[in-house]
Design an enzyme around this catalytic site. Structure first.
Site, short mmCIF file in Angstrom:
data_model
loop_
_atom_site.label_atom_id
_atom_site.label_comp_id
_atom_site.label_asym_id
_atom_site.label_seq_id
_atom_site.Cartn_x
_atom_site.Cartn_y
_atom_site.Cartn_z
N CYS A 1 -69.94 47.28 -2.80
CA CYS A 1 -68.89 46.34 -2.44
C CYS A 1 -69.21 45.80 -1.06
O CYS A 1 -70.37 45.52 -0.76
CB CYS A 1 -67.52 47.04 -2.49
SG CYS A 1 -67.40 48.49 -1.43
N ARG B 1 -67.07 35.88 -2.77
CA ARG B 1 -68.01 36.52 -1.83
C ARG B 1 -69.32 36.83 -2.54
O ARG B 1 -70.40 36.71 -1.95
CB ARG B 1 -67.40 37.79 -1.24
CG ARG B 1 -66.23 37.54 -0.29
CD ARG B 1 -65.74 38.81 0.35
NE ARG B 1 -66.73 39.37 1.27
CZ ARG B 1 -66.68 40.60 1.76
NH1 ARG B 1 -65.68 41.42 1.43
NH2 ARG B 1 -67.61 41.04 2.58
#
Length: 275
Positions: free
Chosen positions: A230, A172
């Site tokens: 995050c 990601r």
């Protein structure tokens, strides 16, 4: 104070004269609700806390899990029996992300004694309970500011002046995949540091020396300031906790990638390199 507690230490403290308040924060990204799992079996005396409803505000421009309104958070904690003068132990199903979110929020709002059960529910050696307790209301009143919090502009600046860590999975970070947010990639200048590498195969945190070595290799030992983000401010809290175990204070960008990527005007970097 050490931010984690072992299962054996919790067994001892729970049998003592001043047992901690226990909060069950079972939650998984995209997984089933935690309440049914809680009702099927939890640590005796533990109260269930819903991460989406009680540890976050409504999703929107601030991200998928923006910080909750402090008054609403305080009311939820008082319903769970949290008191300012009594220790709190939080746990989840094992990853530690949900528990770390509760730990971070309680620390950020000024609670002096809160720890995460190392290894989560799987580490508990005793029997589980299906009884749902009705705790005496607590008295905890949040006073935000106990831990450093970053907004989007401050996170971007810290990526240039210090060390900004991206706690998401490496794919990601690189932008190879993005199953949730508008666009893949990372904040320019941020370094990949997946939260999953803070724990061993048994779900327990790595020893403090190993965590210090891990973060030193990323530049945390020399950086004037360290920040973490995050996807939505949940696993990032786990990284902040790991950094504290390593003796390195770190700020949290709570809006994280879900907030950053929602604004097309903000720059995005793809690939394995920070910039």
């Amino acid at each position: 104070m050490k931010p984690i507690i072992s299962a054996s230490e919790l067994v001892s403290e729970s049998a003592g004269a001043r047992p901690p308040v226990l909060l069950d924060v079972r939650w998984t990204l995209g997984g089933p609700p935690g309440r049914p799992a809680y009702e099927a079996g939890h640590l005796p005396g533990a109260v269930y806390v819903d991460l989406d409803a009680e540890l976050a505000g409504p999703p929107g421009e601030g991200g998928r899990h923006p910080l909750p309104d402090p008054d609403a958070f305080g009311a939820a904690m008082r319903r769970a029996g949290v008191r300012a003068d009594r220790p709190v132990v939080v746990y989840d199903g094992g990853l530690g992300w949900g528990a770390a979110r509760a730990w971070w929020l309680l620390r950020w709002t000024g609670h002096p004694d809160v720890r995460v059960l190392d290894g989560g529910l799987a580490a508990w050696p005793g029997e589980l309970s299906t009884a749902v307790p009705e705790p005496e209301p607590g008295d905890f009143t949040p006073k935000p500011g106990g831990l450093r919090l970053l907004d989007a502009d401050e996170a971007a600046a810290l990526a240039r002046s210090g060390l900004l860590l991206d706690a998401r999975a490496a794919e990601r970070y690189r932008g190879d995949v993005e199953p949730i947010d508008r666009v893949g990639g990372h904040i320019p200048g941020a370094h990949s540091a997946p939260t999953t590498e803070n724990v061993a195969g048994d779900g327990l945190f790595l020893p403090a020396d190993a965590l210090r070595e891990r973060f030193a290799a990323l530049g945390a030992a020399e950086a004037p300031e360290v920040g973490v983000y995050c996807g939505s401010g949940v696993s990032g809290a786990h990284e902040v906790l790991a950094l504290e175990l390593a003796g390195i204070p770190a700020a949290l960008y709570a809006g994280s990638w879900s907030e950053w990527s929602s604004d097309p005007s903000r720059p995005v970097t793809t690939g394995p390199d920070p910039r």
